[in-house]
Write a protein that holds these residues in place. Structure first.
Motif, PDB file in Angstrom:
ATOM      1  N   PHE A 114      19.130 135.965 114.308  1.00  0.00           N
ATOM      2  CA  PHE A 114      19.834 136.602 113.180  1.00  0.00           C
ATOM      3  C   PHE A 114      19.492 135.839 111.903  1.00  0.00           C
ATOM      4  CE2 PHE A 114      22.425 137.136 117.004  1.00  0.00           C
ATOM      5  CZ  PHE A 114      22.458 138.527 117.085  1.00  0.00           C
ATOM      6  N   ASP A 116      19.079 136.297 107.231  1.00  0.00           N
ATOM      7  CA  ASP A 116      19.353 137.090 106.049  1.00  0.00           C
ATOM      8  C   ASP A 116      18.123 137.923 105.678  1.00  0.00           C
ATOM      9  OD1 ASP A 116      21.575 136.990 103.729  1.00  0.00           O
ATOM     10  OD2 ASP A 116      19.563 137.459 102.935  1.00  0.00           O
ATOM     11  N   GLU A 129      18.525 146.303 111.503  1.00  0.00           N
ATOM     12  CA  GLU A 129      19.719 145.968 110.719  1.00  0.00           C
ATOM     13  C   GLU A 129      20.733 145.298 111.627  1.00  0.00           C
ATOM     14  OE1 GLU A 129      19.915 146.536 107.549  1.00  0.00           O
ATOM     15  OE2 GLU A 129      18.055 147.706 107.412  1.00  0.00           O
ATOM     16  N   HIS A 130      21.426 144.299 111.082  1.00  0.00           N
ATOM     17  CA  HIS A 130      22.562 143.729 111.818  1.00  0.00           C
ATOM     18  C   HIS A 130      23.795 143.972 110.952  1.00  0.00           C
ATOM     19  CE1 HIS A 130      24.615 141.379 114.738  1.00  0.00           C
ATOM     20  NE2 HIS A 130      24.862 140.386 113.912  1.00  0.00           N
ATOM     21  N   GLU A 131      24.664 142.952 110.777  1.00  0.00           N
ATOM     22  CA  GLU A 131      25.845 143.183 109.930  1.00  0.00           C
ATOM     23  C   GLU A 131      25.518 142.809 108.501  1.00  0.00           C
ATOM     24  OE1 GLU A 131      28.272 140.464 111.930  1.00  0.00           O
ATOM     25  OE2 GLU A 131      28.530 141.785 113.664  1.00  0.00           O
ATOM     26  N   GLY A 132      25.985 143.605 107.535  1.00  0.00           N
ATOM     27  CA  GLY A 132      25.808 143.299 106.123  1.00  0.00           C
ATOM     28  C   GLY A 132      24.343 143.129 105.803  1.00  0.00           C
ATOM     29  N   ALA A 134      22.359 141.048 107.043  1.00  0.00           N
ATOM     30  CA  ALA A 134      21.635 140.335 108.104  1.00  0.00           C
ATOM     31  C   ALA A 134      20.688 141.261 108.847  1.00  0.00           C
ATOM     32  CB  ALA A 134      22.628 139.718 109.079  1.00  0.00           C
ATOM     33  N   LYS A 135      19.653 140.648 109.409  1.00  0.00           N
ATOM     34  CA  LYS A 135      18.700 141.389 110.237  1.00  0.00           C
ATOM     35  C   LYS A 135      18.547 140.652 111.562  1.00  0.00           C
ATOM     36  CE  LYS A 135      16.411 144.303 107.212  1.00  0.00           C
ATOM     37  NZ  LYS A 135      15.308 145.183 107.112  1.00  0.00           N
ATOM     38  N   THR A 136      17.936 141.324 112.511  1.00  0.00           N
ATOM     39  CA  THR A 136      17.765 140.688 113.818  1.00  0.00           C
ATOM     40  C   THR A 136      16.449 141.104 114.473  1.00  0.00           C
ATOM     41  OG1 THR A 136      18.731 140.409 116.014  1.00  0.00           O
ATOM     42  CG2 THR A 136      19.145 142.503 114.960  1.00  0.00           C
ATOM     43  N   ASP A 161      22.786 133.483 119.131  1.00  0.00           N
ATOM     44  CA  ASP A 161      24.176 133.362 119.581  1.00  0.00           C
ATOM     45  C   ASP A 161      24.477 131.974 120.119  1.00  0.00           C
ATOM     46  OD1 ASP A 161      25.168 135.739 118.838  1.00  0.00           O
ATOM     47  OD2 ASP A 161      24.488 136.781 120.655  1.00  0.00           O
TER      48      ASP A 161
END
Ligand code: XMP
Length: 525
Positions: A114, A116, A129-132, A134-136, A161
């Protein structure tokens, strides 16, 4: 390896990782020239090379053990951008005042990274896309230790994680540490991440290709050789044929090519190789018929390693004898590839287990008085094929399946006799002929028949037979490091088996090998 222009070189420092060569390969796939050097190369030497970037490889050690391999710490203050991978990251952290600890759990396999979305280094198309903001992306981990505290000046730019510090960066000094392995295929975005590092951070130019490899390696060969002669041992395979073509281009008549019949060649092989060199490559080939001599040494030998060593030694004796006949010959050129080197116990700077002594690496006698020229020592097979295309070699050479130096000796399990050689030659020729007819030859990476050291009972007509067993082996893959068994159609296998049993006297059973590498190897010995 040959460097096209000294201001476009990248160095990989090797700490003994199985993947060091993959790092180099990913860099070259990005068309940037790269060399692997031992981990303890001095900062002074590295600065004098003036690389655009340095990669620190992974390695099997822990930074804490007493004799852990370390690089010259001055490289971190040299101003050269550095990417440390796994062990390389931990080393960088430790050298600059950070902390490394054993991870609570050793981590092998896939993890989710994860980060930015604004991180230039990790800006890859495949990121999800991850949250906000963030990318993954999926990444591949293989480590016991990890960085628990980054050195001053560094920031954490990615996590997983289970790992709070997965990537650290000191953007001002252009120092980056990756706990995951961007060089392996299991990190699908790895090549793009390496590209971002090379092009966006280190200002590299994508100018290296096989054309520049040819230009610069011919220049290097000329410089190394001077007025001396070079003996090139040719097998007819793509590696040695490309080698002969390359050296011929570099030094013309100073090159003496010899082709040795070691008694364990395939059906009509000698005839075909001689014809290709004469008609297609237009390179003089000196033929040495040494079959009887090799077979005498191999008589009664059943141990695979011993067979390989005997053949390797005998080849070298012949090369030396021939070199003396030619006079002025100081060098022996060999088409040794990286997989040969790594499987024979590794290159000079990294420990690796010996799996098989490849005849052109492990079998060299210590008192050999010819210097070696091995321009492909760091290349993979598919890269040599690219080179062959660039040199405009005919397709039949480029697409020819690899054939090992110890030849049929490692495909006849057990005793090598003329009778058993004849059986294998005929069976192999039928297998390959049918493969070609069915358009499967070019779809497999390597295909051949093996003669097993057992007899089995059969019935032919009304008679009981007690005859030999042939195993067929066909594999797919990109290089010899890994391979899968080829899923040949049943009908085709049936036809092959039928023909072999009917046409080859002494065979009453055919089996098909369905093992992949690893855990098996491609050859049976
Ligand atoms: P293995 O059996 O180790 O083989 O999976 C990998 C590739 O290397 C070839 N091979 C050799 N090539 N000298 C060579 O030039 C050797 O001693 C040798 N042993 C194996 C094998 O045919 C396969 O392509």
């Amino acid at each position: 390896m040959a460097n096209p222009s000294s201001d476009q070189i990248v160095i990989v420092l090797d700490f003994g990782s199985q993947y060091s060569q993959l790092i180099a390969r990913r860099i070259r796939e990005n068309k940037v020239y790269c060399e692997i050097l031992p981990y303890n190369t001095s900062a002074e030497k590295l600065v004098s090379i003036s690389p655009k970037a340095i990669f620190l490889s992974g390695g099997p050690a822990s930074v804490y053990v007493a004799d852990a391999p370390v690089c010259d710490p001055d490289i971190f203050h040299s101003g050269i951008p550095i990417m440390g991978i796994c062990y390389g990251m931990q080393l960088m952290a430790r050298a600059l005042g950070g902390e490394v600890k054993p991870s609570p759990a050793r981590e092998y396999g896939l993890a989710r990274l994860f980060f930015d979305a604004s991180e230039e280094l990790l800006d890859v198309e495949s990121a999800e896309e991850h949250e906000g903001p963030a990318k993954t992306i999926p990444v591949w981990m293989s480590h016991g230790d990890s960085v628990s505290e980054v050195p001053s000046g560094f920031r954490v730019i990615a996590r997983t994680d289970s790992l709070p510090i997965a990537v650290m960066a000191d953007k001002k000094r252009k120092l980056y540490g990756f706990q995951f392995h961007p060089e392996v295929v299991h990190t699908p975005a790895g090549k793009d991440i390496i590209a971002n590092f090379l092009f966006r951070i280190c200002d590299c130019q994508p100018t290296w290709n096989m054309k520049s490899f040819i230009e610069t390696s011919t220049a290097q060969i000329r410089e190394t050789v001077g007025d001396s002669g070079v003996l090139c041992a040719v097998s007819g395979g793509v590696d040695s044929s490309v080698l002969a073509a390359l050296i011929n281009r570099a030094i013309g008549s100073q090159l003496k090519c010899i082709f040795v019949d070691n008694g364990v060649l395939r059906k009509d092989e000698a005839k075909e190789v001689i014809k290709t060199f004469k008609d297609d490559l237009r390179i003089d080939l000196h033929f040495v018929d040494a079959g009887v001599r090799f077979l005498r040494h191999l008589a009664g030998v059943v141990d695979p390693e011993q067979k390989r060593k005997i053949i390797g030694n005998e080849f070298i004796h012949i090369f030396q004898e021939e070199a003396e006949k030619f006079g002025q010959v100081k060098f022996l050129a060999q088409g040794t590839l990286y997989p040969d080197v790594i499987e024979s116990g590794g290159i000079s700077h990294g420990p690796a287990a010996t799996i098989k002594s490849h005849h052109n690496v492990g079998g060299l006698p210590e008192n050999m008085n010819l210097d070696l020229i091995e321009p492909f020592r760091e290349l993979f097979k598919d890269e040599v094929r690219q080179l062959a295309r660039e040199l405009q070699l005919p397709d039949k050479v480029i697409n020819r399946h690899p054939f090992p130096g110890p030849g049929l000796a490692v495909r006849i399990l057990g005793d090598i006799t003329n009778e058993r050689l004849e059986i294998l030659r005929e069976a192999d020729a039928i297998f390959i002929e049918e493969l070609r007819k069915a358009d499967w030859y070019d779809k497999t990476w390597q295909s051949f028949a093996v003669l097993l050291p057992v007899r089995s009972v059969g019935v032919m007509g009304d008679e009981r037979t007690y005859d030999q067993v042939i195993a067929l082996r066909a594999v797919t893959g990109e290089d010899a490091m890994t391979a899968d068994w080829a899923h040949l159609p049943y009908d085709l296998l049936g036809k092959m088996s039928n023909r072999i049993i009917n046409e080859v006297r002494g065979v009453n059973r055919v089996v098909y090998d369905i093992s992949s590498k690893p855990p098996s190897t491609i050859e049976w010995e």
